[in-house]
Structure formats: structure tokens, C-alpha cells
Design an enzyme around this catalytic site. Structure first.
Site, PDB file in Angstrom:
ATOM      1  N   LYS A   1       0.721  -1.167   0.063  1.00  0.00           N
ATOM      2  CA  LYS A   1      -0.051   0.314   0.052  1.00  0.00           C
ATOM      3  C   LYS A   1       0.858   1.192  -0.117  1.00  0.00           C
ATOM      4  O   LYS A   1       1.972   1.056   0.488  1.00  0.00           O
ATOM      5  CB  LYS A   1      -0.793  -0.219   1.199  1.00  0.00           C
ATOM      6  CG  LYS A   1      -2.213   0.965   1.128  1.00  0.00           C
ATOM      7  CD  LYS A   1      -3.139   0.091   0.122  1.00  0.00           C
ATOM      8  CE  LYS A   1      -4.424   0.824   0.025  1.00  0.00           C
ATOM      9  NZ  LYS A   1      -5.601  -0.144  -0.510  1.00  0.00           N
TER      10      LYS A   1
HETATM   11  P1  NAD Z   1     -13.062   7.248  -3.126  1.00  0.00           P
HETATM   12  O1  NAD Z   1     -11.822   8.454  -2.813  1.00  0.00           O
HETATM   13  O2  NAD Z   1     -13.343   7.051  -4.449  1.00  0.00           O
HETATM   14  O3  NAD Z   1     -14.183   7.661  -2.211  1.00  0.00           O
HETATM   15  C1  NAD Z   1     -14.215   7.568  -0.732  1.00  0.00           C
HETATM   16  C2  NAD Z   1     -15.504   8.274  -0.161  1.00  0.00           C
HETATM   17  O4  NAD Z   1     -15.627   7.964   1.149  1.00  0.00           O
HETATM   18  C3  NAD Z   1     -16.227   9.370  -0.495  1.00  0.00           C
HETATM   19  O5  NAD Z   1     -17.386   9.317  -0.840  1.00  0.00           O
HETATM   20  C4  NAD Z   1     -15.791  10.244   0.507  1.00  0.00           C
HETATM   21  O6  NAD Z   1     -16.703  11.277   0.412  1.00  0.00           O
HETATM   22  C5  NAD Z   1     -16.068   9.162   1.565  1.00  0.00           C
HETATM   23  N1  NAD Z   1     -15.411   9.603   2.862  1.00  0.00           N
HETATM   24  C6  NAD Z   1     -14.253  10.222   2.964  1.00  0.00           C
HETATM   25  N2  NAD Z   1     -13.868  10.381   4.478  1.00  0.00           N
HETATM   26  C7  NAD Z   1     -14.856  10.109   5.087  1.00  0.00           C
HETATM   27  C8  NAD Z   1     -15.411  10.019   6.289  1.00  0.00           C
HETATM   28  N3  NAD Z   1     -14.574  10.533   7.368  1.00  0.00           N
HETATM   29  N4  NAD Z   1     -16.702   9.702   6.684  1.00  0.00           N
HETATM   30  C9  NAD Z   1     -17.472   9.391   5.827  1.00  0.00           C
HETATM   31  N5  NAD Z   1     -17.206   9.418   4.502  1.00  0.00           N
HETATM   32  C10 NAD Z   1     -15.932   9.532   3.986  1.00  0.00           C
HETATM   33  O7  NAD Z   1     -12.479   6.198  -2.409  1.00  0.00           O
HETATM   34  P2  NAD Z   1     -12.590   4.555  -2.827  1.00  0.00           P
HETATM   35  O8  NAD Z   1     -11.633   4.032  -3.834  1.00  0.00           O
HETATM   36  O9  NAD Z   1     -14.265   4.443  -3.162  1.00  0.00           O
HETATM   37  O10 NAD Z   1     -12.310   3.746  -1.595  1.00  0.00           O
HETATM   38  C11 NAD Z   1     -13.352   3.705  -0.507  1.00  0.00           C
HETATM   39  C12 NAD Z   1     -12.835   2.389   0.620  1.00  0.00           C
HETATM   40  O11 NAD Z   1     -12.829   1.407  -0.195  1.00  0.00           O
HETATM   41  C13 NAD Z   1     -11.640   2.824   1.073  1.00  0.00           C
HETATM   42  O12 NAD Z   1     -11.685   1.925   2.417  1.00  0.00           O
HETATM   43  C14 NAD Z   1     -10.673   1.912   0.101  1.00  0.00           C
HETATM   44  O13 NAD Z   1      -9.422   1.429   0.924  1.00  0.00           O
HETATM   45  C15 NAD Z   1     -11.485   0.695  -0.182  1.00  0.00           C
HETATM   46  N6  NAD Z   1     -11.365   0.006  -1.282  1.00  0.00           N
HETATM   47  C16 NAD Z   1     -11.055   0.486  -2.543  1.00  0.00           C
HETATM   48  C17 NAD Z   1     -10.912  -0.075  -3.697  1.00  0.00           C
HETATM   49  C18 NAD Z   1     -10.921   0.328  -4.996  1.00  0.00           C
HETATM   50  O14 NAD Z   1     -10.799  -0.304  -6.018  1.00  0.00           O
HETATM   51  N7  NAD Z   1     -11.015   1.660  -5.281  1.00  0.00           N
HETATM   52  C19 NAD Z   1     -10.723  -1.738  -3.571  1.00  0.00           C
HETATM   53  C20 NAD Z   1     -10.707  -1.962  -2.383  1.00  0.00           C
HETATM   54  C21 NAD Z   1     -11.043  -1.350  -1.335  1.00  0.00           C
END
Ligand code: NAD
Length: 420
Positions: free
Chosen positions: A109
Site C-alpha cells: 500500500k
Molecule cells: P474514493 O475516494 O473514491 O471515495 C471515498 C468516499 O469516502 C467518498 O465518498 C468520501 O466522501 C467518503 N469519505 C471520506 N472520508 C470520510 C469520512 N471521514 N466519513 C465518511 N465518508 C468519508 O475511494 P474508494 O476507492 O471508493 O475507497 C473507499 C474504500 O474502499 C477505502 O477504504 C478503500 O481502501 C476501499 N477499497 C477501494 C478499492 C478500489 O478499487 N477503489 C478496492 C478495495 C477497497
């Protein structure tokens, strides 16, 4: 588990999870100790020229947890709260996740402590390119392959790929996944994590003999994972009753107009209520709504010992990494809530990242149907494997997923042996 300022340390949580799973694995203490340590950590402090001509120094991290089963793989996050222990935990979860879905990757990461919401596109580009240069000694299609995570996206991946390629002197699309399709990104990668969340939710519903039609869904986060999950649940006839971003949530017990809400968010970067039918709620209220499926899809440590007893969802499908602490897990398990843990539920992203990498290395282009069909097969198979372990050992789904993932990594380590 907590530092003086009461912040829950995700790396301590991740190590605690190993201890819980280790009770069901016959591991030597030295092997266990190895799994609790990361393999390689790089901290970089680097200057970026801001639009106003000033220079600002940023801190970034790249951590490889384990590479026993293949190259290190894991996203890059841009967020003010990024620190070394968060990146270590996320790297460790990537190792187990790749092993749960049985793809030949280790875990890594990366992250930069910054607030991209306060930066221009040009500043984010300069930060990305300099950060890529700083960590390039660790990267490469055979070594370590980043992908998008919180507040990074396909454009950021394109800059990483371009910077790394310039350093090498030729195009290296396989150095990063989640790229734009025009640069060798895989069809279906953008939707992959959300799709995987829905596939694993469907498997949970099948096991619990509950229908998807009319199921009430609450989703925390409406970024890549939360947004795609919402749209897909909607398409399948479920009712998404609440969704949020970092500032607030929107609720309608009859079901939200997801297309309108997400299209507005994409255009104006904020959520807006239709006052006649919807009302504003906080992120805390969203987590505690009466619903069939709760999908935390934002950040870590959202369900803790403080609010776990008030969670009313029947099923939790963890789109985010590390949204639930071990203390909360105990409370949720006692309440009989069925949890699809992060290292299974959100593994669709790394699975299609693997497909993207395979296509890049072989210079192939798969159709979206082919990608989705392969993704569905892997997610369904992995869900069944975790459920079988959970039922046969009478352990919660998270422990079962950890037993499967850690067991596979430990076996790979044993077979390779300790050199010299
Ligand atoms: P992103 O940046 O596209 O979206 C993040 C979302 O979380 C946004 O809507 C933001 O407003 C919200 N957010 C941020 N801080 C917050 C808080 N304090 N309280 C509530 N909401 C909050 O990110 P993403 O890629 O959708 O990732 C979201 C989660 O999924 C993370 O934990 C990430 O590690 C995990 N994840 C992502 C992927 C991927 O392919 N993008 C894969 C596996 C896991």
C-alpha cells in the site's frame, strides 16, 4: 489498540486479527512473527511546487507487507490522515485479500499525507509525478504494482504510469492498474470493487435465504466503491435508502433516486437533498439505520465498540478496508449480524487489477463480458470457500477469511523456506 489521542491504530487492529485467526492455524511462532511484520517500508519527504509559486514538502509512504505469493500489489491513497501504521495495515490486508481470492500477488500500500480537496489538478499531477519518482525504486510490473484508493483515480494512475515509463525509457503499462482504458486499463476495472461487493452480498443473501428485490441498503461513502455499489444494487431491484460522503448523508426510507444523486455529486462534488422526500442525516445515523444490508465504503474504524450495539443491519458487507474494529466484531457477532469481511467483500478490485496486469503483460484486450464473467466466478468461489470454513469451524466469516488468506500465505512461505 488506541494511542493517547484515542485514535484507533489500524496496524494494531490488523495484528490483533492475525492472533485471532492463528488460533485455528497450526503456525510456528517464528512464522507468525514474520507475518506480523512488513517486508519493506519507504518513507519519503519531497517538495512540490504549488500554483502560487511556493514550495511545499509532503510526506509519502510505500510499504510492501509480503511477496511470498507474487509481486506486491496495493493502492495509493491521498488523505490528510495517512500515516505509516495506516499504510502498514492496508498493505497487510492486501496480502490476505489476494490470497483469499487466490491470485498470485502479495500485499502493498502507499499514500501521501495531503488534502487533495484543497489542491488544483496541476498540483496533484506534480505531487503524483514526484512521489512516483521517489518510490520508483520499489515499483515495477514484477515487483510492486500500485492502483487507485481513497482520493486517487484513473488519471492519477495515468501520471504514475507515464512518470515510471519516462524513467525507464519505454512504456510500462503493467506498472500500475486502474489506468484509463486508453492506456491499457482493463474494461470493468472501474466498476470491479463495487461489483464484487454486490456479488458477495448476493452470496450472503442466498445463504440466508433472503431476496435482493426490495432489500433495504445503506451505503457509507459514494466514491468509486460506494457509488458503483449503489448503482448496481439499484439495478438489481434493491432499495438504496441512504448514502453519504465525508460531509453528510441523505436518507429516504422509500429508496433514493441514486442516478440523480450520484450524477449531481459527480458534477458538483457534493450531495444534495430533494427536500420533499429525502432528509439529511449524519454518517453516524447512516451506520445505525434499520436496513437489510449496510455497506461501509469510506474509511477505517467506522464501526467500533462505541456504536456497534446500535447497528441494526442484518448483513454488513465491507466495501471499505478495516471499517470494523475487533471489539465491534465481538458485539456484532453476538447480535447475529452476518459480516462479509473486507478481505473478501472488496477483493473484486484487486481481482480485476490482476486481470489488467495479465492483459498488459500479454498485450491482450479482454471484453467487459469476459472480465465480469471471470470476476463473478472468482468472487462466488471465494465466498463459498470462506463460508465453508466459517460453518465447518464454527467461526465468524472474518476469522474464516483470515484463516483462508493467512493459511495460504503461510504455506507459500513454508514451501519457499527461509533463505539462507
Ligand atoms: P474514493 O475516494 O473514491 O471515495 C471515498 C468516499 O469516502 C467518498 O465518498 C468520501 O466522501 C467518503 N469519505 C471520506 N472520508 C470520510 C469520512 N471521514 N466519513 C465518511 N465518508 C468519508 O475511494 P474508494 O476507492 O471508493 O475507497 C473507499 C474504500 O474502499 C477505502 O477504504 C478503500 O481502501 C476501499 N477499497 C477501494 C478499492 C478500489 O478499487 N477503489 C478496492 C478495495 C477497497
Amino acid at each position: 489498540m488506541k494511542t493517547e489521542n484515542e485514535k484507533i491504530n489500524p496496524f494494531e487492529v490488523a495484528k490483533r486479527q492475525i492472533d485471532i485467526a492463528a488460533k485455528y492455524l497450526n503456525l510456528e511462532s517464528g512464522f507468525l512473527e514474520k507475518l506480523k511484520h512488513t517486508k519493506r517500508e519507504l518513507i519519503v519527504h519531497f517538495p512540490v511546487k504549488m500554483d502560487d509559486g511556493t514550495v511545499k514538502v509532503f510526506t509519502g509512504y510505500r510499504v510492501q507487507h509480503d511477496v511470498s505469493r507474487g509481486p506486491a500489489k496495493g493502492g495509493i491513497r491521498y488523505h490528510p490522515d495517512v500515516d505509516l501504521d495506516e499504510v502498514r495495515a492496508l498493505a497487510m490486508w492486501m496480502t490476505w485479500k489476494s490470497a483469499v481470492v487466490n491470485i498470485p500477488f502479495g500485499g502493498a500500500k502507499g499514500g501521501v499525507q495531503c488534502n487533495p480537496k484543497e489542491m488544483s489538478l496541476h498540483e496533484i499531477e506534480r505531487l503524483t509525478r514526484r512521489f512516483t519518482w521517489e518510490i520508483s525504486i520499489m515499483l515495477g510490473p514484477e515487483q510492486d504494482i500500485p492502483a487507485p484508493d481513497v482520493y486517487t483515480n484513473p488519471q492519477v494512475m495515468a501520471w504514475i504510469m507515464d512518470t515510471y515509463s519516462i524513467l525507464k525509457g519505454y512504456s510500462v503499462p503493467g506498472v500500475v492498474t486502474g489506468k484509463p482504458v486508453e492506456l491499457g486499463g482493463s474494461l470493468g476495472r472501474f466498476e470491479a470493487t463495487g461489483r464484487g461487493v454486490v456479488i458477495t452480498a448476493l452470496e450472503a443473501l442466498k445463504y440466508l435465504r433472503k431476496p435482493i428485490e426490495g432489500a433495504k441498503i445503506a451505503i457509507q461513502g459514494c466514491g468509486n466503491v460506494g457509488g458503483v455499489t449503489a448503482r448496481h444494487f439499484n439495478r438489481l431491484g434493491a432499495k438504496v435508502i441512504a448514502i453519504s460522503d465525508s460531509k453528510k448523508g441523505i436518507y429516504n426510507e422509500k429508496g433514493l433516486d441514486i442516478k440523480r444523486i450520484l450524477d449531481y455529486k459527480a458534477q458538483y462534488q457534493c450531495l444534495i437533498c430533494e427536500p420533499k422526500e429525502e432528509r439529511e442525516i449524519t454518517n453516524q445515523e447512516l451506520l445505525e439505520l434499520d436496513c437489510d444490508i449496510l455497506v461501509p465504503a469510506a474509511i477505517e474504524n467506522q464501526i467500533t465498540e462505541k456504536n456497534a450495539s446500535r447497528i441494526k443491519a442484518k448483513i454488513i458487507v465491507e466495501g471499505a478496508n478495516g471499517p470494523t474494529t475487533p471489539e465491534a466484531d465481538e458485539i456484532l457477532n453476538e447480535k447475529g449480524i452476518f459480516i462479509v469481511p473486507d478481505i473478501l467483500a472488496n477483493a473484486g478490485g484487486v481481482t480485476v487489477s490482476y486481470f489488467e496486469w495479465v492483459q498488459n503483460l500479454q498485450e491482450l484486450i479482454w471484453s467487459e463480458e469476459e472480465v465480469l464473467e471471470r470476476l463473478t466466478r472468482i468472487m462466488q468461489r471465494s465466498s463459498k470457500e470462506v463460508l465453508e470454513i466459517s460453518l465447518s469451524k464454527k467461526i465468524p466469516m472474518r476469522t474464516a477469511a483470515l484463516v483462508l488468506g493467512i493459511g495460504r500465505v503461510a504455506e507459500a512461505t513454508r514451501l519457499r523456506g527461509i533463505y539462507p
